[in-house]
Enzyme design. Structure first.
Site, PDB file in Angstrom:
ATOM      1  CE1 TYR A  17      -4.029   1.992   0.315  1.00  0.00           C
ATOM      2  CE2 TYR A  17      -2.802   3.199   1.984  1.00  0.00           C
ATOM      3  CZ  TYR A  17      -3.885   3.098   1.145  1.00  0.00           C
ATOM      4  OH  TYR A  17      -4.832   4.090   1.109  1.00  0.00           O
ATOM      5  CE  LYS A  65      -3.652   5.039  -1.991  1.00  0.00           C
ATOM      6  NZ  LYS A  65      -4.688   5.553  -2.901  1.00  0.00           N
ATOM      7  CB  VAL A 110     -11.872   7.351   6.358  1.00  0.00           C
ATOM      8  CG1 VAL A 110     -13.380   7.553   6.332  1.00  0.00           C
ATOM      9  CG2 VAL A 110     -11.159   8.654   6.025  1.00  0.00           C
ATOM     10  CB  THR A 159     -13.918   2.748   4.674  1.00  0.00           C
ATOM     11  OG1 THR A 159     -12.515   2.406   4.688  1.00  0.00           O
ATOM     12  CG2 THR A 159     -14.078   4.250   4.566  1.00  0.00           C
TER      13      THR A 159
END
Length: 224
Positions: A147, A151, A180, A182
């Site tokens: 990840y 990014k 966040v 999610t």
């Protein structure tokens, strides 16, 4: 009425972006890999179009569906995370390339394909979703290899786009939603409504002077 296209808008941050922009009178186009299952997105009033960002044929079909329509703002939101807590020896090539393909190549391919639509718009804002995980300077706890790489790569891509496209009047900016609550975070973190409200304020306030920045939902820059 300004037009915004949001990829990966069938759930989470993308869905809330569609909801808030549509509620404020924007003409929203949201993409989903399975539009037939994107009922929540459709209920926001958004136009729903199919898109798989890693599939060139799918991107070509989206371009054809858009048929030269102007886009004021693009938010390349579609992204994935796989096995975030994997140790170095547990990171597989297939998983790594899948994450990079979606999170790094996907936004580049989408922005490039829709460049004529963006040039036809008035605002000409080209954004994608970065992360604090992209920051080399701020990485003081490790983990999240695939990840992070995806990014950080996205940051490099958007910086290059900024330099090439700024003379053409396109403003390339990266957004940071924060941690966040999610599906990706297991429901932990900042309320998605708060994160999106902050990013919406950022997007609406962008000017050409902001080109090349990585801006958080709180309006603060993310360190490179």
């Amino acid at each position: 009425m300004a037009t915004i296209l949001i990829s990966g808008a069938n759930r989470g941050i993308g869905l809330e972006l569609a909801r808030q922009f549509a509620a404020d009178g924007w003409d929203v186009i949201g993409t989903a890999r399975r539009p037939e299952a994107a009922d929540a997105l459709r209920e926001t009033g958004a136009e729903v179009l199919p898109l798989e960002v890693t599939n060139p044929a799918s991107i070509a079909a989206l371009v054809q569906a858009m048929n030269g329509r102007p886009i004021d703002v693009l938010i390349a939101n579609a992204g994935i995370a796989i096995n975030l807590e994997a140790k170095p020896a547990e990171v597989t090539k297939d998983e790594f390339l899948k994450v990079v393909g979606t999170n790094t190549f996907g936004p580049l391919a989408l922005a490039t394909a829709l460049k004529p639509n963006l040039l036809a718009g008035e605002k000409r804002i080209v954004t994608a979703m970065s992360s604090l995980m992209s920051s080399i300077e701020a990485n003081d706890w490790g983990t999240q290899y695939s990840y992070r790489a995806s990014k950080t790569g996205l940051n490099a891509v958007w910086r290059a786009l900024t330099l090439e496209w700024e003379p053409e009047g396109l403003t390339c900016v990266l957004l940071r939603p924060g941690f966040v609550a999610t599906d990706m975070t297991g429901g932990q973190g900042l309320a998605v409504e708060e994160s999106v409200a902050g990013m919406k304020r950022v997007v609406e306030g962008l000017t050409p002077a902001d080109a090349g920045r990585i801006i958080g939902y709180d309006g603060l820059d993310v360190p490179w």
